[in-house]
Design a protein around this motif. Structure first.
Motif, PDB file in Angstrom:
ATOM      1  N   ASN A 256       0.940  -1.259   0.157  1.00  0.00           N
ATOM      2  CA  ASN A 256       0.055  -0.095  -0.001  1.00  0.00           C
ATOM      3  C   ASN A 256       0.882   1.214  -0.010  1.00  0.00           C
ATOM      4  OD1 ASN A 256      -2.619  -1.205   0.115  1.00  0.00           O
ATOM      5  ND2 ASN A 256      -2.331  -1.422   2.160  1.00  0.00           N
ATOM      6  N   VAL A 257       1.914   1.293   0.676  1.00  0.00           N
ATOM      7  CA  VAL A 257       2.923   2.443   0.666  1.00  0.00           C
ATOM      8  C   VAL A 257       3.536   2.557  -0.645  1.00  0.00           C
ATOM      9  CG1 VAL A 257       4.989   3.115   1.468  1.00  0.00           C
ATOM     10  CG2 VAL A 257       3.651   2.228   3.164  1.00  0.00           C
ATOM     11  N   ARG A 258       3.772   1.416  -1.336  1.00  0.00           N
ATOM     12  CA  ARG A 258       4.224   1.591  -2.741  1.00  0.00           C
ATOM     13  C   ARG A 258       3.312   2.129  -3.592  1.00  0.00           C
ATOM     14  NH1 ARG A 258       7.182  -4.294  -2.478  1.00  0.00           N
ATOM     15  NH2 ARG A 258       9.162  -3.664  -1.475  1.00  0.00           N
ATOM     16  N   GLU A 259       2.250   1.753  -3.271  1.00  0.00           N
ATOM     17  CA  GLU A 259       1.249   2.298  -4.401  1.00  0.00           C
ATOM     18  C   GLU A 259       0.710   3.554  -4.055  1.00  0.00           C
ATOM     19  OE1 GLU A 259      -1.603   2.401  -7.594  1.00  0.00           O
ATOM     20  OE2 GLU A 259       0.032   0.981  -6.958  1.00  0.00           O
ATOM     21  N   PHE A 260       0.827   4.025  -2.781  1.00  0.00           N
ATOM     22  CA  PHE A 260       0.773   5.438  -2.259  1.00  0.00           C
ATOM     23  C   PHE A 260       1.892   6.133  -3.003  1.00  0.00           C
ATOM     24  CE2 PHE A 260       1.829   8.613   0.962  1.00  0.00           C
ATOM     25  CZ  PHE A 260       0.700   9.610   1.059  1.00  0.00           C
ATOM     26  N   ASP A 261       2.979   5.816  -3.010  1.00  0.00           N
ATOM     27  CA  ASP A 261       4.372   6.585  -3.687  1.00  0.00           C
ATOM     28  C   ASP A 261       3.858   6.631  -5.067  1.00  0.00           C
ATOM     29  OD1 ASP A 261       6.484   7.828  -3.919  1.00  0.00           O
ATOM     30  OD2 ASP A 261       7.778   5.952  -3.893  1.00  0.00           O
ATOM     31  N   ARG A 262       3.617   5.570  -5.551  1.00  0.00           N
ATOM     32  CA  ARG A 262       3.311   5.620  -7.118  1.00  0.00           C
ATOM     33  C   ARG A 262       2.362   6.731  -7.452  1.00  0.00           C
ATOM     34  NH1 ARG A 262       4.247  -0.224  -7.007  1.00  0.00           N
ATOM     35  NH2 ARG A 262       2.354  -0.712  -6.769  1.00  0.00           N
ATOM     36  N   THR A 263       1.313   6.652  -6.856  1.00  0.00           N
ATOM     37  CA  THR A 263      -0.104   7.534  -7.430  1.00  0.00           C
ATOM     38  C   THR A 263       0.736   9.002  -7.016  1.00  0.00           C
ATOM     39  OG1 THR A 263      -1.425   5.851  -6.417  1.00  0.00           O
ATOM     40  CG2 THR A 263      -2.307   8.029  -6.723  1.00  0.00           C
ATOM     41  N   LEU A 264       1.300   9.236  -5.768  1.00  0.00           N
ATOM     42  CA  LEU A 264       1.661  10.593  -5.837  1.00  0.00           C
ATOM     43  C   LEU A 264       2.780  11.153  -6.833  1.00  0.00           C
ATOM     44  CD1 LEU A 264       2.457  10.924  -1.826  1.00  0.00           C
ATOM     45  CD2 LEU A 264       0.396  11.578  -3.080  1.00  0.00           C
ATOM     46  N   GLY A 265       3.664  10.214  -7.204  1.00  0.00           N
ATOM     47  CA  GLY A 265       4.328  10.403  -8.361  1.00  0.00           C
ATOM     48  C   GLY A 265       3.672  10.738  -9.683  1.00  0.00           C
ATOM     49  N   ASP A 266       2.732   9.897  -9.754  1.00  0.00           N
ATOM     50  CA  ASP A 266       2.051  10.058 -11.031  1.00  0.00           C
ATOM     51  C   ASP A 266       1.250  11.458 -11.306  1.00  0.00           C
ATOM     52  OD1 ASP A 266       2.515   7.685 -12.095  1.00  0.00           O
ATOM     53  OD2 ASP A 266       0.669   6.562 -11.310  1.00  0.00           O
ATOM     54  N   LEU A 267       0.955  11.874  -9.976  1.00  0.00           N
ATOM     55  CA  LEU A 267       0.144  13.117  -9.811  1.00  0.00           C
ATOM     56  C   LEU A 267       1.291  14.372  -9.840  1.00  0.00           C
ATOM     57  CD1 LEU A 267      -2.709  12.350  -7.124  1.00  0.00           C
ATOM     58  CD2 LEU A 267      -2.754  12.678  -9.608  1.00  0.00           C
ATOM     59  N   GLY A 268       2.471  13.959  -9.807  1.00  0.00           N
ATOM     60  CA  GLY A 268       3.536  15.053  -9.720  1.00  0.00           C
ATOM     61  C   GLY A 268       3.581  15.842  -8.308  1.00  0.00           C
ATOM     62  N   VAL A 269       3.197  15.006  -7.301  1.00  0.00           N
ATOM     63  CA  VAL A 269       3.265  15.515  -5.915  1.00  0.00           C
ATOM     64  C   VAL A 269       4.883  15.445  -5.466  1.00  0.00           C
ATOM     65  CG1 VAL A 269       2.386  15.330  -3.651  1.00  0.00           C
ATOM     66  CG2 VAL A 269       0.766  15.021  -5.532  1.00  0.00           C
ATOM     67  N   GLU A 270       5.315  16.525  -4.963  1.00  0.00           N
ATOM     68  CA  GLU A 270       6.817  16.266  -4.254  1.00  0.00           C
ATOM     69  C   GLU A 270       6.655  15.447  -3.181  1.00  0.00           C
ATOM     70  OE1 GLU A 270      10.552  19.279  -2.587  1.00  0.00           O
ATOM     71  OE2 GLU A 270       8.559  19.987  -3.700  1.00  0.00           O
ATOM     72  N   ARG A 271       7.177  14.535  -2.783  1.00  0.00           N
ATOM     73  CA  ARG A 271       7.180  13.607  -1.845  1.00  0.00           C
ATOM     74  C   ARG A 271       8.539  12.852  -1.328  1.00  0.00           C
ATOM     75  NH1 ARG A 271       7.481  11.188  -6.826  1.00  0.00           N
ATOM     76  NH2 ARG A 271       7.209   9.080  -6.497  1.00  0.00           N
ATOM     77  N   GLU A 272       8.717  12.583  -0.116  1.00  0.00           N
ATOM     78  CA  GLU A 272       9.846  11.647   0.221  1.00  0.00           C
ATOM     79  C   GLU A 272       9.336  10.551   0.997  1.00  0.00           C
ATOM     80  OE1 GLU A 272      13.099  13.505   2.290  1.00  0.00           O
ATOM     81  OE2 GLU A 272      12.614  15.387   1.450  1.00  0.00           O
ATOM     82  N   ILE A 273       9.287   9.453   0.348  1.00  0.00           N
ATOM     83  CA  ILE A 273       8.676   8.162   1.259  1.00  0.00           C
ATOM     84  C   ILE A 273       9.750   7.242   1.539  1.00  0.00           C
ATOM     85  CG2 ILE A 273       7.240   6.175   1.156  1.00  0.00           C
ATOM     86  CD1 ILE A 273       5.926   8.904   0.776  1.00  0.00           C
ATOM     87  N   TYR A 274       9.994   6.884   2.731  1.00  0.00           N
ATOM     88  CA  TYR A 274      10.957   5.970   3.321  1.00  0.00           C
ATOM     89  C   TYR A 274      10.135   4.919   3.986  1.00  0.00           C
ATOM     90  CZ  TYR A 274      14.198  10.001   2.648  1.00  0.00           C
ATOM     91  OH  TYR A 274      14.730  11.292   2.120  1.00  0.00           O
ATOM     92  N   VAL A 275      11.103   3.569   3.687  1.00  0.00           N
ATOM     93  CA  VAL A 275      10.684   2.349   4.136  1.00  0.00           C
ATOM     94  C   VAL A 275      11.860   1.761   4.950  1.00  0.00           C
ATOM     95  CG1 VAL A 275       9.881   0.170   3.865  1.00  0.00           C
ATOM     96  CG2 VAL A 275       8.665   2.010   2.777  1.00  0.00           C
ATOM     97  N   TYR A 276      11.696   1.472   6.071  1.00  0.00           N
ATOM     98  CA  TYR A 276      12.806   1.229   7.020  1.00  0.00           C
ATOM     99  C   TYR A 276      12.765  -0.456   7.151  1.00  0.00           C
ATOM    100  CZ  TYR A 276      13.878   5.825   8.152  1.00  0.00           C
ATOM    101  OH  TYR A 276      14.148   7.168   8.149  1.00  0.00           O
ATOM    102  N   GLU A 277      13.979  -1.056   6.303  1.00  0.00           N
ATOM    103  CA  GLU A 277      13.967  -2.515   6.338  1.00  0.00           C
ATOM    104  C   GLU A 277      13.948  -3.032   7.436  1.00  0.00           C
ATOM    105  OE1 GLU A 277      13.577  -4.326   3.627  1.00  0.00           O
ATOM    106  OE2 GLU A 277      13.184  -2.660   2.476  1.00  0.00           O
ATOM    107  N   GLY A 278      12.944  -4.148   7.705  1.00  0.00           N
ATOM    108  CA  GLY A 278      12.827  -4.829   9.180  1.00  0.00           C
ATOM    109  C   GLY A 278      12.086  -4.370  10.031  1.00  0.00           C
ATOM    110  N   ALA A 279      11.577  -2.994   9.909  1.00  0.00           N
ATOM    111  CA  ALA A 279      10.876  -2.223  10.981  1.00  0.00           C
ATOM    112  C   ALA A 279       9.447  -2.613  10.935  1.00  0.00           C
ATOM    113  CB  ALA A 279      11.091  -0.948  10.721  1.00  0.00           C
TER     114      ALA A 279
END
Length: 318
Positions: A256-279
């Motif tokens: 879901n986070v990946r889809e959220f990031d992709r959708t924001l990207g498609d919309l041209g929204v400036e964003r920083e999305i960080y996923v912490y491995e193992g968290a």
């Protein structure tokens, strides 16, 4: 809780949040930056700001009692993950802004400062959240931690579920309270025109809902809060957006986070999305085994940098 009179306070150490939400953190090498898709919640926010949050107790591994309950960490049990240095003196008080109750922390020195609406996790506006408001104020922000529970603070998971459920049953009312706080902060003589929202877990979802409203924020920070991936809904988001998530979060799934990031990207929204491995979910919560102090330090550092970049742009240009 009685109203506190404004008195100068010097914040010397970072005190972390407890309960469902946590405070900032992450190892830079393990974080996935924007541009690389990362997780979205299984639930979707609708255009009228209503949404359903994935059910969960908020208890962390190792913190669940035999009867299935868990207790939030008290202020005396907070973990000092690292010392917060060079913070300015602040004043604090319990007050209301445009009818919205909350806890106001601001620099003691006269001047105009950018503002942040801070939103508590599912335990409510407890001393841990107040401490976070104080810390951020020490970095030169006027911080208003809203109280969406109207003075109630949960002492166990069942109370937290009841209180957060009450807000979710009437999401428009919560958004209205937060919007009034944003407008009230902008009208203050000690603030600039720039306001951001910031929340953890339950508060992270509320931070997103506020951003989807007509509050017109200058930046949005979401710590593992419930997301929407609906493109039409996300057209209304106030970027830039900072999202902090864990790769093993079963509440806010990584897909879901990946889809959220992709959708924001498609919309041209400036964003920083960080996923912490193992968290996992609430990895910044010091009360449970899922707590990751290195990730917490890193995410908090990213949060401060993000807010500085987007709320102090005029300062940098001058």
């Amino acid at each position: 809780m009685p109203t506190r009179r404004p008195v100068p306070v010097f914040v010397a150490a970072l005190v972390l949040l407890s309960g469902c939400s946590g405070v900032l953190g992450g190892d830079t090498e393990t974080a996935t930056p924007t541009g690389t898709p990362t997780a979205t919640a299984t639930d979707t926010a609708t255009a009228d700001a209503s949404y359903t949050q994935t059910p969960h107790t908020g208890c962390q591994p190792g913190a669940i009692e035999n009867d299935g309950s868990c207790e939030p960490v008290t202020s005396g049990g907070n973990a000092d993950v690292f010392d917060a240095e060079n913070l300015s003196a602040i004043t604090t008080e319990r007050t209301t802004i445009d009818g919205t109750p909350g806890y106001l922390a601001r620099p003691a020195a006269e001047g105009e400062y950018p503002a942040v609406v801070m939103i508590h996790e599912w335990w409510g506006l407890n001393e841990n959240v107040e401490h976070m408001a104080e810390i951020l104020a020490g970095h030169g922000y006027v911080v208003f931690a809203v109280d969406l529970y109207d003075g109630e603070v949960a002492q166990n998971a069942s109370e937290a579920a009841r209180l957060s459920g009450r807000v979710r049953e009437n999401p428009a009312a919560a958004v209205s309270e937060m919007r009034r706080a944003v407008a009230g902060l902008r009208d203050r003589s000690d603030t600039t025109e720039r306001v951001a929202s910031l929340g953890w877990c339950f508060g992270g979802g509320q931070s997103l809902q506020l951003s989807l409203s007509d509050a017109d924020l200058n930046a949005t920070v979401v710590y593992y809060g419930t997301l929407t991936t609906d493109e039409e809904t996300l057209r209304r988001i106030d970027g830039p957006v900072l999202g902090i998530f864990g790769s093993e979060d079963e509440v806010v799934g990584v897909e879901n986070v990946r889809e959220f990031d992709r959708t924001l990207g498609d919309l041209g929204v400036e964003r920083e999305i960080y996923v912490y491995e193992g968290a996992t979910h609430a990895f910044a919560n010091p009360s449970g085994e899922s707590f990751r102090p290195n990730d917490t330090r890193d995410a908090w550092s990213k949060t401060l940098r993000f807010l500085d970049e987007h709320l102090r742009a005029d300062d940098d240009a001058s």
